[in-house]
Design an enzyme around this catalytic site. Structure first.
Site, PDB file in Angstrom:
ATOM      1  N   SER A 194      -7.294  87.871 -24.003  1.00  0.00           N
ATOM      2  CA  SER A 194      -7.558  87.273 -22.838  1.00  0.00           C
ATOM      3  C   SER A 194      -7.355  85.686 -22.752  1.00  0.00           C
ATOM      4  CB  SER A 194      -8.868  87.254 -21.875  1.00  0.00           C
ATOM      5  OG  SER A 194      -8.832  87.160 -20.671  1.00  0.00           O
TER       6      SER A 194
ATOM      7  N   ASP B 179      -4.136  96.561 -16.379  1.00  0.00           N
ATOM      8  CA  ASP B 179      -4.720  95.451 -16.358  1.00  0.00           C
ATOM      9  C   ASP B 179      -4.797  94.911 -15.115  1.00  0.00           C
ATOM     10  OD1 ASP B 179      -6.314  92.887 -16.770  1.00  0.00           O
ATOM     11  OD2 ASP B 179      -5.307  92.817 -19.052  1.00  0.00           O
TER      12      ASP B 179
ATOM     13  N   HIS C 214      -8.139  95.615 -18.382  1.00  0.00           N
ATOM     14  CA  HIS C 214      -8.301  94.436 -19.184  1.00  0.00           C
ATOM     15  C   HIS C 214      -9.012  94.228 -20.717  1.00  0.00           C
ATOM     16  CE1 HIS C 214      -7.703  89.967 -19.983  1.00  0.00           C
ATOM     17  NE2 HIS C 214      -8.748  89.805 -19.844  1.00  0.00           N
TER      18      HIS C 214
END
Length: 710
Positions: A580, A655, A687
């Protein structure tokens, strides 16, 4: 003890966990399944829950639930797992999670919410959760508020369902969380204290762009559109409704502040259930009004206070009214004194008085009469301690003398504290402490579940930030058979983004077991919190404003250079991994420092902030229109040609947080630049890759480092 080491000296005198010398017949290393799923490695706990009045708590030991009087220590058996299963017709294998409400034991049995009178051994109510219900909020009468699709419903204590909203247009969403869970928002339903009304969010997404996600599980593949407001583009419009259960009518709060794409956060009822308080934030996130509204008709009554900041204002907490004085409330903000502080506010005067006069971030825990209980980072940014403030005298008492990270719960009468804590070498301790700090009794001490796994030493210390202003805390993990005369490859594990803290003085210093898995196989793993992360005050956090990733990289490289200054660190074998924001940092480091990092694995990476969401992106980067230089400086697309090392990108193909547009465009940029890059999608994951598939992911990450960095 960590708390006794000064920040300046911490780098020279780091705290290390003891690494027991393994015996020849006890060598066993973590398996990948253990490293990822942790089966059998969770630290044991004594789960304690305060009853809903007085100073009695319950705890489960094995298959028995006991009640304990905190004043006398007297323990009474309340029920057993067998009796609960018999009463409910269930087959729980262990004591289920539970709470207390109006003297009833409240738990969930399958999809049923059950209230049990233990004294009478009788089920008082048992209400099934309606089919396809989401965003469920239990009501005191045993009913529910919940959403189904885009509408809000109520199921009363008799099981009768009522539609609170009836919007056929799927662009109108009721009762769900808004603003993509920023600003402390975690839900969209707010029942009144008296149980007669509820407030709820309504968001209008007509102007928000759609983003297609590919579902490969259908016969021919399907596109599933989500609403995704990107920085600088049209966003959702949020309103707050108030529904009257008896009348079946809804009124809407008359919010006119700022622009239509304003944020409404920290919705809070007044003690008498006749007023609502909402923190209204402009889309630019630089101005906030704390407003009061009439719950009967939605009228705006007044603005209680305002906040503004040239970088950003980020409200995170609703106001908390004092029990004995409904005119007074506790307000949390970091804008006024540079740290997250508690203030005593007055509805009558609108004036604020600072309660916590410390240069450290604090968090309200509870309020009981003249006493305020709060968590504070004042002992150390990597420790959390509980303090009690006497509002009459201003005197504070620290209630957690032991070093470490303390999570505390206050008894309903405010006289006792259940303290659950750990530190670098202490797996877990549960203590019962009097609220004046004078008496304390240990209830439970856990053993180390990883004692037989030959963990290496874990070092906890500080290093100066690249600008020389701050101490950044780090965790360094070494092999269990570490030999300082040998050379070891180094992996930097990184996140580095806002609202994160990777290093704490908890058991094994917040270790992720994969780090130890790698250390056991001959790697040194380094983790450090940089400027921009949490629990260090406003200036530390806002250092990244309009230039995400820049000073973060400077700090990470400065820390890594310290690691590489040791003779045992192999400068020719340095890798980096993160997910991320950490994926963004991984590619940023690989492309900005191509001679330093040889191998990287980036998961779900942000590539260009113009493709990220409005709420988070515009807070830290503003918009592409008013910060074009910042967006250009932080975009990784033009950096693709700088990539020299081996890079693997992994991403969930559906995602909804960092959409596929990011990583696929970076792959396209690498192709255009004639640069090789490796890519591995997880087709059915969002995600984060979770469950057993995460074992596959971390094995792939490990294999990549083994193949190209060993």
């Amino acid at each position: 003890m960590l708390a006794t080491i000064t920040a300046a000296a911490a780098a020279a005198q780091p705290v290390r966990s003891a690494a027991p010398a393994p015996s020849a017949d006890s060598l066993r290393l973590l398996t990948m399944e253990e490293a990822v799923l942790g089966k059998g490695l969770a630290v044991p706990n004594l789960p304690c829950v305060w009853c809903d009045e007085g100073a009695v708590y319950t705890c489960s030991e094995g298959e028995v639930l006991y009640a304990v009087d905190a004043r006398t220590g007297r323990r009474t058996e309340r029920t057993t797992l067998a009796r609960l299963n018999e009463l409910l017709g269930t087959q729980f294998e262990r004591m289920p999670a539970y709470g207390w409400k109006r003297g009833l034991l409240v738990l969930y049995a399958g999809r049923d919410r059950v209230g049990i009178d233990l004294d009478a051994h009788r089920v008082v109510y048992r209400h099934p959760l309606p089919d396809k219900a989401a965003s469920v909020v239990p009501l005191d009468d045993g009913g529910y508020l919940y959403t189904r699709a885009n509408n809000l419903y109520r199921c009363d204590a008799e099981g009768r369902e009522t539609a609170v909203t009836q919007d056929a247009d799927r662009n109108i969403v009721n009762g769900q969380s808004v603003s993509r869970n920023e600003f402390g928002i975690s839900g969209g339903i707010f029942p009144a204290p008296d149980g007669r009304k509820t407030a709820f969010y309504r968001k209008d997404e007509h102007r928000v762009t759609d983003f297609p996600l590919l579902d490969v599980t259908t016969r021919t593949g399907s596109l599933v559109s989500i609403k995704y407001p990107m920085a600088g583009m049209a966003s959702e419009r949020v309103s707050v409704g108030v529904y009257d259960f008896e009348r079946g009518t809804t009124v809407w709060l008359d919010v006119t502040d700022f622009d239509e794409e304003r944020y409404l956060t920290n919705v809070c009822w007044g003690p008498a259930s006749d007023r609502l308080y909402v923190q209204v934030l402009d889309r630019a996130q630089k101005h906030m009004h704390l407003n009061e509204y009439d719950a009967a008709d939605g009228r705006f009554l007044r603005t209680i206070l305002t906040e503004e900041h040239p970088k950003y204002v980020e409200p995170q907490h609703p106001i908390r009214f004092l029990k004995e004085d409904p005119d007074k409330f506790i307000y949390t903000t970091s804008n006024r004194d540079g740290f997250s502080s508690l203030y005593l506010g007055s509805l009558a005067s609108g004036q604020l008085e600072r309660l916590t006069n410390v240069d450290a971030d604090v968090r309200l825990v509870a309020e009981h009469g003249r006493y305020i209980f709060y968590d504070s980072a004042e002992v150390s940014p990597v420790e959390q301690h509980l303090f009690r403030l006497d509002r009459r005298t201003g005197r504070t008492v620290r209630l957690t003398p032991d070093a470490g990270w303390h999570t505390c719960r206050i008894s309903p009468d405010g006289r006792y504290v259940l303290d659950n804590y750990s530190s670098l070498e202490v797996p877990r301790v549960v203590r019962l402490t009097s609220a004046d700090g004078r008496r304390s009794r240990e209830l439970f001490r856990a053993e180390d579940p990883s004692a037989a796994l030959n963990y290496g030493a874990i070092e906890l210390g500080t290093l100066r930030s690249a600008d020389g202003r701050y101490d950044n805390y780090y965790r360094l993990v070494k092999p269990h058979d570490f030999d300082p005369t040998k050379k070891y490859p180094v992996i930097l594990y990184v996140y580095g983004g806002p609202h994160s803290q990777m290093v704490q003085n908890t058991f094994q210093a917040q270790l992720r077991r994969w780090e130890m898995y790698m250390a056991q196989r001959g790697w040194v793993v380094f983790v450090m919190d940089n400027r921009g992360t949490s629990n260090r005050g406003l200036a530390y956090e806002q250092a990244t404003h309009r230039r995400l990733g820049q000073c973060e990289m400077e700090d990470q490289v400065k820390g890594l250079e310290w690691v590489l200054s040791h003779p045992w660190a192999d400068r020719s074998r340095v890798g980096v991994h993160g997910w991320s924001f950490g994926g963004f940092m991984t590619i940023s480091l690989m492309t900005h420092y191509p001679d330093l990092f040889k191998v990287g694995v980036a998961g779900g990476p942000v590539i260009d902030w113009k493709w990220y969401e409005v709420m988070y992106g515009e807070r830290y980067m503003e918009t592409p229109e008013n910060n074009p230089e910042g967006y250009a400086a932080t975009s990784l697309l033009p950096m693709a040609e700088k990539l020299r090392g081996k890079l693997l990108i992994c991403q969930g193909a559906i995602d909804p947080t960092v959409v596929w547009q990011h990583s696929l465009n970076f792959v396209r940029a690498c192709i255009d630049a004639g640069v090789q890059v490796d890519y591995f999608p997880y087709p059915t994951h969002e995600h984060n890759v979770m469950g057993k598939d995460r074992v596959h992911l971390m094995q792939k990450v490990t294999d990549y480092f083994e193949d190209y960095l060993r």
